[in-house]
Motif scaffolding. Sequence first.
Motif, short mmCIF file in Angstrom:
data_model
loop_
_atom_site.label_atom_id
_atom_site.label_comp_id
_atom_site.label_asym_id
_atom_site.label_seq_id
_atom_site.Cartn_x
_atom_site.Cartn_y
_atom_site.Cartn_z
N MET A 1 0.83 -1.10 0.06
CA MET A 1 0.09 -0.17 0.03
C MET A 1 0.70 1.26 0.09
O MET A 1 1.79 1.44 0.80
CB MET A 1 -0.91 -0.24 1.28
N GLN A 2 0.69 2.16 -0.99
CA GLN A 2 1.48 3.51 -1.02
C GLN A 2 0.70 4.49 0.00
O GLN A 2 -0.13 4.55 0.26
CB GLN A 2 1.36 3.89 -2.44
N THR A 3 1.74 4.83 0.83
CA THR A 3 1.54 5.97 1.70
C THR A 3 2.23 7.18 1.62
O THR A 3 3.34 7.22 0.98
CB THR A 3 1.81 5.59 3.30
N ILE A 4 2.10 8.36 2.16
CA ILE A 4 2.80 9.55 2.13
C ILE A 4 4.08 9.42 2.46
O ILE A 4 5.05 9.99 2.35
CB ILE A 4 2.11 10.53 2.79
N ASN A 5 4.49 8.52 3.65
CA ASN A 5 5.82 8.42 4.18
C ASN A 5 6.56 7.52 2.99
O ASN A 5 7.86 7.52 3.56
CB ASN A 5 5.46 7.35 5.41
N ARG A 6 6.09 7.04 2.08
CA ARG A 6 7.14 6.63 1.03
C ARG A 6 7.66 7.52 0.40
O ARG A 6 8.75 7.58 -0.49
CB ARG A 6 6.48 5.51 0.30
N LEU A 7 7.24 8.87 0.22
CA LEU A 7 7.78 9.92 -0.34
C LEU A 7 9.23 10.42 0.06
O LEU A 7 9.48 10.19 1.32
CB LEU A 7 6.87 11.21 -0.34
N PRO A 8 10.14 10.54 -0.70
CA PRO A 8 11.42 11.15 -0.50
C PRO A 8 11.35 12.26 0.63
O PRO A 8 10.36 13.03 0.58
CB PRO A 8 12.21 11.65 -1.65
N PRO A 9 12.25 12.37 1.60
CA PRO A 9 12.32 13.61 2.72
C PRO A 9 12.17 14.89 1.87
O PRO A 9 11.70 15.89 2.27
CB PRO A 9 13.57 13.45 3.37
N GLU A 10 13.12 14.96 0.65
CA GLU A 10 13.00 16.29 -0.04
C GLU A 10 11.52 16.80 -0.54
O GLU A 10 11.34 17.99 -0.62
CB GLU A 10 13.97 16.43 -1.09
N PHE B 1 3.63 28.49 9.91
CA PHE B 1 4.33 28.02 11.10
C PHE B 1 3.40 27.07 12.22
O PHE B 1 4.06 25.83 12.46
CB PHE B 1 4.92 29.22 12.06
N SER B 2 2.08 27.50 12.36
CA SER B 2 1.31 26.72 13.38
C SER B 2 1.14 25.31 12.66
O SER B 2 0.76 24.35 13.50
CB SER B 2 0.39 27.47 13.76
N GLU B 3 0.93 25.27 11.60
CA GLU B 3 0.47 24.25 10.78
C GLU B 3 1.63 23.03 10.80
O GLU B 3 1.42 21.82 10.93
CB GLU B 3 0.12 24.38 9.33
N LYS B 4 2.83 23.60 10.97
CA LYS B 4 3.92 22.62 10.82
C LYS B 4 4.15 22.15 12.22
O LYS B 4 4.64 21.10 12.46
CB LYS B 4 5.24 23.54 10.39
N LEU B 5 3.81 22.84 13.24
CA LEU B 5 3.88 22.41 14.54
C LEU B 5 3.02 21.21 14.61
O LEU B 5 3.22 20.44 15.53
CB LEU B 5 3.46 23.40 15.62
N ASN B 6 1.77 21.32 14.16
CA ASN B 6 0.81 20.22 14.16
C ASN B 6 1.20 19.03 13.28
O ASN B 6 1.08 17.76 13.81
CB ASN B 6 -0.37 20.71 13.54
N VAL B 7 1.99 19.11 12.26
CA VAL B 7 2.60 18.18 11.54
C VAL B 7 3.53 17.56 12.36
O VAL B 7 3.79 16.31 12.28
CB VAL B 7 3.15 18.62 10.15
N ALA B 8 4.37 18.29 13.05
CA ALA B 8 5.49 17.64 13.80
C ALA B 8 5.09 16.56 14.82
O ALA B 8 5.93 15.82 15.48
CB ALA B 8 6.20 18.76 14.60
N ILE B 9 3.73 16.87 15.50
CA ILE B 9 3.21 15.95 16.64
C ILE B 9 2.54 14.63 15.95
O ILE B 9 2.08 13.85 16.74
CB ILE B 9 2.25 16.67 17.66
N THR B 10 2.57 14.41 14.63
CA THR B 10 2.02 13.48 13.98
C THR B 10 2.70 12.20 14.21
O THR B 10 2.00 11.11 14.59
CB THR B 10 1.76 13.80 12.37
N CYS B 11 4.14 12.09 14.04
CA CYS B 11 4.83 11.08 14.34
C CYS B 11 6.28 11.64 14.28
O CYS B 11 6.67 12.41 14.18
CB CYS B 11 4.64 10.05 13.15
N LYS B 12 7.17 10.59 14.91
CA LYS B 12 8.50 10.86 15.22
C LYS B 12 9.32 11.21 13.79
O LYS B 12 10.07 12.19 13.96
CB LYS B 12 9.35 9.62 15.98
N LYS B 13 9.18 10.58 12.58
CA LYS B 13 9.59 10.95 11.38
C LYS B 13 9.21 12.12 11.21
O LYS B 13 10.31 13.04 10.75
CB LYS B 13 9.33 9.66 10.44
N TRP B 14 8.11 12.78 11.19
CA TRP B 14 7.91 13.92 10.74
C TRP B 14 8.38 15.22 11.81
O TRP B 14 8.55 16.14 11.27
CB TRP B 14 6.24 14.30 10.62
#
Length: 523
Positions: A1-10, A21-34
């Motif tokens: 199954m293809q997921t967004i985490n398969r995308l390259p970091p760049e 900036f606030s949206e990026k903070l929300n993204v940061a608490i989604t998972c350790k990788k993000w």
Amino acid sequence: MQTINRLPPEILLKVFSYLTFSEKLNVAITCKKWETLVLNGNLFEDFKVEGEQSFQYLTKYFEHNKLHRSQVRRLGIVSPSYQAIEAIEIIPIPEQFPNLEELFWDNAGNYEDLSENENEDEDEDEDDNNESEDHELHQYDTAINEENIECWKKTTKFTELDRFPISFAILKNGGFCNLVELDIDLLENLQQPLRPKYTLLIKHLTKAPKLKRLALRHSVMSLVDFDQLHCNTEQLEALCLDQMIIKETANDEQNRSGLPIVNGLIELCIYGYSKEEDEILLTNVAGKYPDLKILKIHSQTNEPVYGENLLIKIISDSPHLETYDVDIHPLTPKIMHAMDTNNLKLKAITIKLQYEEDLLMQIKNLIASNQKNSVETMKIVFSRFDYDNRIEIVEYFDFLKMFPRLKHLELNGVRDTYRHIPKFPIAVFLKKFQNLETLVLKNWIIHVASVDSLLKLVSGPRNNFKTTLRSLILDSLDYEKWEKEEFLSFISKVCPKVSQLRITEPSDNYDGENYDLPISHSR
């Protein structure tokens, strides 16, 4: 199954770069990788701080997190009246951020109390004002050194709202040698007697050789300074004058040789102050910009239409004009004749409908000209509606169909003080205009007979249709006659190529709240 985490970091970082900036903070608490990706990638690429407390926290944070300094490319600093930031504290900011490209400095809050008392202080000694200004500029010169000027040389865009701008001192000391865009608002009360204050800036504009875009706001400029501005910025491509008064001083008559022909300027924006002041300004720019492609002139008052002959002069001497956004005078046969005589091929035009008898006249004048064959982008502003005898918007559809190249359309309705909003039959419109790429609707009730009628439009083979619409923006929208989910389903079916859908609902203070809605296209 293809997921967004398969995308390259760049690629993920590129996606995150579109977030606030606030949206990026929300993204940061989604998972350790993000979290790792955001914190070490572009969390601080573009952000804003407001007030002295936040400003000091920002300074201390980056003192202890030096690795994050290199992320900062665009920074906004706002000084409200309740937590003022001293302008002199802004000068060393670029030293902290080695990759800072754009800086926004808003010091308007410090002058809110002064503005309320200005009318009581009309007789204040002008020498005291000049002495205060000279004192502030001297303070800035003292705070500037070789180290921070070297860091300022990396900035490409600077916006400043301040009566005593630090930009004057930075420019004077060579800090803007790589600046591309400069926007300065002096926040002056134009109802008071004022002396020209942009003289120092204009004198040193030769020290900004890469400057392409310049905006000057809320102040007075002498005719000599206006001429000198163009002499010192031969590379300038865009000039914005926002509520600027151009006046003749005692020295102008003997020192002024007149504004020469200015080559290279392709965009002129004028946001007027009054009919009298606007006509003085237009008289001095008419026929001076032969390379002009974009002309925007907006009135800040409700004065009667004016300036037709001056507009004709500007049009006649601008053979490359492509965008015409002017609301000080309607589109008349004379104006359209000037465009056709000059063999213009307008690509974008704005029509502001100010009076009842003017509602269709401007569109008809445009259709009667050669410009109808080249216009790709059109904005129509309905600034007055008679709600007792409302003209239905559908009456305009047949006229708009006469523009064969029209791809981008914005229609602005109007709400009166009782919050009446005109109706817009969106299903009828989309079926009639299937080849549009962009549609922006502001201040309308999206009207359909029922949700069932929406679905019937796309259910049977006879009624089945699909548009080429890619962007649909609905601002200050009243959708009480339909359910949001059913409407989105309708849009998904008839607009399969839409990648941007934004809906703004009206609020009590007439400022809507934006939210972007994801679209799941059925195939």
